[in-house]
Scaffold this motif. Structure first.
Motif, PDB file in Angstrom:
ATOM      1  N   LEU A   1      -2.180 -81.545 -11.412  1.00 24.74           N
ATOM      2  CA  LEU A   1      -2.811 -80.699 -12.434  1.00 24.74           C
ATOM      3  C   LEU A   1      -3.279 -79.366 -11.832  1.00 24.74           C
ATOM      4  O   LEU A   1      -3.081 -78.300 -12.425  1.00 24.74           O
ATOM      5  CB  LEU A   1      -4.018 -81.421 -13.067  1.00 24.74           C
ATOM      6  N   ALA A   2      -3.852 -79.435 -10.649  1.00 23.45           N
ATOM      7  CA  ALA A   2      -4.359 -78.213 -10.009  1.00 23.45           C
ATOM      8  C   ALA A   2      -3.209 -77.255  -9.702  1.00 23.45           C
ATOM      9  O   ALA A   2      -3.300 -76.042  -9.955  1.00 23.45           O
ATOM     10  CB  ALA A   2      -5.113 -78.569  -8.730  1.00 23.45           C
ATOM     11  N   ASP A   3      -2.104 -77.809  -9.197  1.00 24.97           N
ATOM     12  CA  ASP A   3      -0.956 -76.946  -8.869  1.00 24.97           C
ATOM     13  C   ASP A   3      -0.330 -76.363 -10.131  1.00 24.97           C
ATOM     14  O   ASP A   3       0.111 -75.203 -10.146  1.00 24.97           O
ATOM     15  CB  ASP A   3       0.096 -77.727  -8.067  1.00 24.97           C
ATOM     16  N   MET A   4      -0.279 -77.162 -11.188  1.00 27.28           N
ATOM     17  CA  MET A   4       0.266 -76.654 -12.464  1.00 27.28           C
ATOM     18  C   MET A   4      -0.567 -75.464 -12.941  1.00 27.28           C
ATOM     19  O   MET A   4      -0.027 -74.423 -13.345  1.00 27.28           O
ATOM     20  CB  MET A   4       0.232 -77.765 -13.538  1.00 27.28           C
ATOM     21  N   ALA A   5      -1.887 -75.622 -12.889  1.00 27.54           N
ATOM     22  CA  ALA A   5      -2.784 -74.553 -13.381  1.00 27.54           C
ATOM     23  C   ALA A   5      -2.675 -73.302 -12.502  1.00 27.54           C
ATOM     24  O   ALA A   5      -2.570 -72.177 -13.003  1.00 27.54           O
ATOM     25  CB  ALA A   5      -4.223 -75.066 -13.412  1.00 27.54           C
ATOM     26  N   MET A   6      -2.669 -73.518 -11.193  1.00 29.46           N
ATOM     27  CA  MET A   6      -2.653 -72.376 -10.262  1.00 29.46           C
ATOM     28  C   MET A   6      -1.362 -71.574 -10.402  1.00 29.46           C
ATOM     29  O   MET A   6      -1.369 -70.340 -10.497  1.00 29.46           O
ATOM     30  CB  MET A   6      -2.790 -72.904  -8.835  1.00 29.46           C
ATOM     31  N   ARG A   7      -0.247 -72.270 -10.456  1.00 28.38           N
ATOM     32  CA  ARG A   7       1.039 -71.552 -10.523  1.00 28.38           C
ATOM     33  C   ARG A   7       1.181 -70.842 -11.874  1.00 28.38           C
ATOM     34  O   ARG A   7       1.731 -69.742 -11.946  1.00 28.38           O
ATOM     35  CB  ARG A   7       2.197 -72.531 -10.314  1.00 28.38           C
ATOM     36  N   THR A   8       0.699 -71.494 -12.939  1.00 27.87           N
ATOM     37  CA  THR A   8       0.782 -70.857 -14.264  1.00 27.87           C
ATOM     38  C   THR A   8      -0.028 -69.558 -14.270  1.00 27.87           C
ATOM     39  O   THR A   8       0.410 -68.524 -14.789  1.00 27.87           O
ATOM     40  CB  THR A   8       0.249 -71.825 -15.350  1.00 27.87           C
ATOM     41  N   GLU A   9      -1.208 -69.630 -13.668  1.00 28.32           N
ATOM     42  CA  GLU A   9      -2.074 -68.447 -13.617  1.00 28.32           C
ATOM     43  C   GLU A   9      -1.395 -67.315 -12.831  1.00 28.32           C
ATOM     44  O   GLU A   9      -1.404 -66.149 -13.254  1.00 28.32           O
ATOM     45  CB  GLU A   9      -3.401 -68.838 -12.946  1.00 28.32           C
ATOM     46  N   ALA A  10      -0.774 -67.665 -11.721  1.00 27.23           N
ATOM     47  CA  ALA A  10      -0.089 -66.638 -10.911  1.00 27.23           C
ATOM     48  C   ALA A  10       1.075 -66.035 -11.692  1.00 27.23           C
ATOM     49  O   ALA A  10       1.298 -64.812 -11.666  1.00 27.23           O
ATOM     50  CB  ALA A  10       0.402 -67.260  -9.603  1.00 27.23           C
ATOM     51  N   ALA A  11       1.815 -66.882 -12.412  1.00 26.25           N
ATOM     52  CA  ALA A  11       2.949 -66.383 -13.212  1.00 26.25           C
ATOM     53  C   ALA A  11       2.448 -65.442 -14.298  1.00 26.25           C
ATOM     54  O   ALA A  11       3.067 -64.419 -14.601  1.00 26.25           O
ATOM     55  CB  ALA A  11       3.697 -67.558 -13.835  1.00 26.25           C
ATOM     56  N   ARG A  12       1.286 -65.793 -14.869  1.00 28.17           N
ATOM     57  CA  ARG A  12       0.731 -64.951 -15.942  1.00 28.17           C
ATOM     58  C   ARG A  12       0.447 -63.538 -15.416  1.00 28.17           C
ATOM     59  O   ARG A  12       0.797 -62.539 -16.028  1.00 28.17           O
ATOM     60  CB  ARG A  12      -0.545 -65.581 -16.500  1.00 28.17           C
ATOM     61  N   TRP A  13      -0.152 -63.464 -14.240  1.00 24.16           N
ATOM     62  CA  TRP A  13      -0.531 -62.129 -13.746  1.00 24.16           C
ATOM     63  C   TRP A  13       0.700 -61.309 -13.370  1.00 24.16           C
ATOM     64  O   TRP A  13       0.737 -60.096 -13.600  1.00 24.16           O
ATOM     65  CB  TRP A  13      -1.528 -62.233 -12.582  1.00 24.16           C
TER      66      TRP A  13
ATOM     67  N   ALA B   1       4.873 -72.075 -22.423  1.00 25.11           N
ATOM     68  CA  ALA B   1       5.309 -73.472 -22.280  1.00 25.11           C
ATOM     69  C   ALA B   1       4.473 -74.185 -21.221  1.00 25.11           C
ATOM     70  O   ALA B   1       4.044 -75.334 -21.408  1.00 25.11           O
ATOM     71  CB  ALA B   1       6.794 -73.509 -21.922  1.00 25.11           C
ATOM     72  N   CYS B   2       4.210 -73.503 -20.106  1.00 29.00           N
ATOM     73  CA  CYS B   2       3.387 -74.106 -19.033  1.00 29.00           C
ATOM     74  C   CYS B   2       1.984 -74.427 -19.561  1.00 29.00           C
ATOM     75  O   CYS B   2       1.432 -75.503 -19.269  1.00 29.00           O
ATOM     76  CB  CYS B   2       3.242 -73.143 -17.855  1.00 29.00           C
ATOM     77  N   GLU B   3       1.423 -73.510 -20.317  1.00 27.13           N
ATOM     78  CA  GLU B   3       0.061 -73.732 -20.833  1.00 27.13           C
ATOM     79  C   GLU B   3       0.018 -74.952 -21.747  1.00 27.13           C
ATOM     80  O   GLU B   3      -0.895 -75.775 -21.671  1.00 27.13           O
ATOM     81  CB  GLU B   3      -0.417 -72.486 -21.591  1.00 27.13           C
ATOM     82  N   ARG B   4       1.016 -75.058 -22.605  1.00 26.02           N
ATOM     83  CA  ARG B   4       1.063 -76.203 -23.514  1.00 26.02           C
ATOM     84  C   ARG B   4       1.204 -77.504 -22.709  1.00 26.02           C
ATOM     85  O   ARG B   4       0.527 -78.503 -22.972  1.00 26.02           O
ATOM     86  CB  ARG B   4       2.240 -76.014 -24.470  1.00 26.02           C
ATOM     87  N   LEU B   5       2.090 -77.491 -21.719  1.00 25.44           N
ATOM     88  CA  LEU B   5       2.323 -78.698 -20.914  1.00 25.44           C
ATOM     89  C   LEU B   5       1.073 -79.086 -20.141  1.00 25.44           C
ATOM     90  O   LEU B   5       0.772 -80.269 -19.959  1.00 25.44           O
ATOM     91  CB  LEU B   5       3.501 -78.471 -19.961  1.00 25.44           C
ATOM     92  N   LEU B   6       0.335 -78.078 -19.697  1.00 29.10           N
ATOM     93  CA  LEU B   6      -0.907 -78.363 -18.975  1.00 29.10           C
ATOM     94  C   LEU B   6      -1.926 -79.014 -19.906  1.00 29.10           C
ATOM     95  O   LEU B   6      -2.575 -80.000 -19.539  1.00 29.10           O
ATOM     96  CB  LEU B   6      -1.449 -77.056 -18.377  1.00 29.10           C
ATOM     97  N   GLU B   7      -2.039 -78.481 -21.129  1.00 25.88           N
ATOM     98  CA  GLU B   7      -2.973 -79.079 -22.109  1.00 25.88           C
ATOM     99  C   GLU B   7      -2.632 -80.548 -22.357  1.00 25.88           C
ATOM    100  O   GLU B   7      -3.492 -81.432 -22.328  1.00 25.88           O
ATOM    101  CB  GLU B   7      -2.877 -78.333 -23.451  1.00 25.88           C
ATOM    102  N   VAL B   8      -1.331 -80.798 -22.604  1.00 23.80           N
ATOM    103  CA  VAL B   8      -0.877 -82.165 -22.896  1.00 23.80           C
ATOM    104  C   VAL B   8      -1.147 -83.074 -21.690  1.00 23.80           C
ATOM    105  O   VAL B   8      -1.594 -84.217 -21.837  1.00 23.80           O
ATOM    106  CB  VAL B   8       0.649 -82.132 -23.228  1.00 23.80           C
ATOM    107  N   SER B   9      -0.929 -82.530 -20.497  1.00 25.44           N
ATOM    108  CA  SER B   9      -1.077 -83.341 -19.282  1.00 25.44           C
ATOM    109  C   SER B   9      -2.547 -83.674 -19.012  1.00 25.44           C
ATOM    110  O   SER B   9      -2.871 -84.794 -18.589  1.00 25.44           O
ATOM    111  CB  SER B   9      -0.489 -82.595 -18.073  1.00 25.44           C
TER     112      SER B   9
END
Ligand SMILES: Cc1cc2nc3c(=O)[nH]c(=O)nc-3n(C[C@H](O)[C@H](O)[C@H](O)COP(=O)(O)OP(=O)(O)OC[C@H]3O[C@@H](n4cnc5c(N)ncnc54)[C@H](O)[C@@H]3O)c2cc1C
Length: 379
Positions: free
Chosen positions: A285-297, A253-261
């Motif tokens: 945008l930077a915080d959205m990407a960074m937190r999503t990446e951390a959640a992924r790992w 969901a985060c990835e999709r929201l980031l794409e749309v944003s």
């Protein structure tokens, strides 16, 4: 730990992504309004083999590893939690218990039909007086000859209204006993009833969240899952294995929201420039990407540990907690980036914002995840 994806895993993700984006997402508005999933789409999900991902090949499923299952759920999250919820109750908490502790006969009777989606599964633990305090379940199971008689109420059960098999946690050995056991209940068993009241949820709609009644419900002895009194361990194991999947759906969901944003920030003009030129938007945008990446790992790590047989309660709690709180942040930022447009019904970010809320509540609230993590530190 190596999280490089194999070519099979990349192909799997791509196939699920295409299906979710192309076939499911365009219909989510109607599904949400009707609070119901259409049968033809259920048929397509079955044809994709998605109902069988947690079921071993010997029983007709694809027997995916925990890691590959996480990838499938990640892609399912791209369309929010109506579809993901449908997949979750079946391939996650509804199936994990039977696969992990079911005997040969139980697996043979149910898993092949679950793999095709002919039987969909649900998991019923929560009761009006037993939510976070799941050990307080009041539903009783009393042995009578070769049957158990179940009495009690379960509420907020995902897929409960449409399930063909429900894994039910009940108290054996009398109302004051500490023993919990787990039973496989089919909806046609005498004494089982689904409430006629349909829950109208804030978001995550379409996957038949229901209240279930057991009134001297007759469950054959051979439908007890595991040992009598082994229910608490089975329930905890089921929830532990389901939590990385919740986290994975949050990441999708985060990835999709980031794409749309990002698209919106490029195209929306204010003050004669794209809003993506403004540092305030860039920071979001930077915080959205960074937190999503951390959640992924964190989530990939939890799935990897599960595949290695090293899963710990705190590793899955960290993944579920961090990913669901990340989604809350990302969904909020996605609405903010679109300003008034983000607040309009019909705009996907508005739906994601509502859908996201439940991920901090079900399969253990954020407070309970923190408590699990802290207890492991203090032990
Ligand atoms: C859409 C949806 C689908 C669901 N699907 C299922 C399902 O398929 N199967 C199933 O069995 N259940 C399901 N649930 C139930 C869900 O797991 C519970 O709602 C959840 O565990 C919280 O229980 P509760 O609602 O009774 O809240 P409560 O336990 O009453 O909690 C209320 C508040 O108190 C806090 N709290 C409680 N105890 C503590 C504590 N010890 N320390 C700190 N804070 C605490 C909680 O974190 C929360 O903020 C679903 C719920 C929803 C909303």
């Amino acid at each position: 730990m190596n999280f490089d994806l194999t070519s099979e895993q990349k192909e799997l993700m791509e196939a699920v992504r295409r299906f979710v984006d192309g076939r499911v997402d365009p219909r989510m508005g109607a599904i949400e309004a009707a609070n119901q999933f259409p049968d033809d789409l259920i048929g397509e999900i079955a044809a994709m083999g998605l109902f069988g991902i947690s079921i071993p090949e010997a029983y007709g499923g694809s027997g995916l590893s925990h890691f590959s299952r996480v990838l499938v759920h990640q892609m399912a999250g791209r369309t929010g939690f109506g579809f993901a919820g449908l997949l979750a109750s079946h391939t996650g908490i509804g199936t994990e218990g039977l696969v992990a502790i079911g005997n040969q006969d139980q697996k043979q009777r149910y898993l092949p039909r679950m793999a095709t989606g002919e039987l969909r599964a649900a998991f019923a633990l929560t009761e009006p007086e037993a939510g976070s305090d799941a050990g307080a379940v009041k539903t009783t199971a009393q042995k009578k000859g070769s049957k158990y008689l179940l009495n009690g109420v379960k509420h907020y059960i995902s897929g409960g209204a449409t399930a063909g098999l429900i894994t039910v946690v009940a108290r054996t050995g009398g109302a004051n006993s500490k023993e919990l056991s787990v039973f496989l209940v089919e909806p046609h068993f005498p004494g089982f009833r689904v409430s006629t009241k349909t829950y109208q949820t804030m978001g995550s709609r379409g996957h038949a969240v229901a209240e279930l009644f057991f009134e001297d419900c007759e469950v054959p002895e051979e439908n007890r899952l595991g040992e009598e009194g082994g229910g608490w361990i089975a329930a905890v194991k089921t929830l532990n294995e389901g939590r990385p999947l919740v986290a994975a759906r949050c990441i999708g969901a985060c990835e999709r929201l980031l794409e749309v944003s990002v698209d919106y920030a490029r195209s929306r003009q204010q003050f004669g420039r794209p809003i993506g030129d403004f540092q305030a938007i860039q920071i979001m945008l930077a915080d959205m990407a960074m937190r999503t990446e951390a959640a992924r790992w964190l989530t990939y790590r939890a799935a990897h540990l599960a595949d290695e047989g090293l899963l710990t309660r705190e590793s899955v709690s960290m993944a579920k907690l961090f990913a669901s709180e990340t989604l809350a942040f990302v969904a909020d930022a996605a609405v903010q980036i679109q300003g008034g447009a983000g607040y309009m019904v019909g705009n996907p970010v508005e739906r994601f914002y509502r859908d996201a809320r439940v991920t901090r509540i079900y399969e253990g609230t954020s407070e309970i995840q923190r408590s699990i993590i802290a207890k492991s530190l203090l032990r």
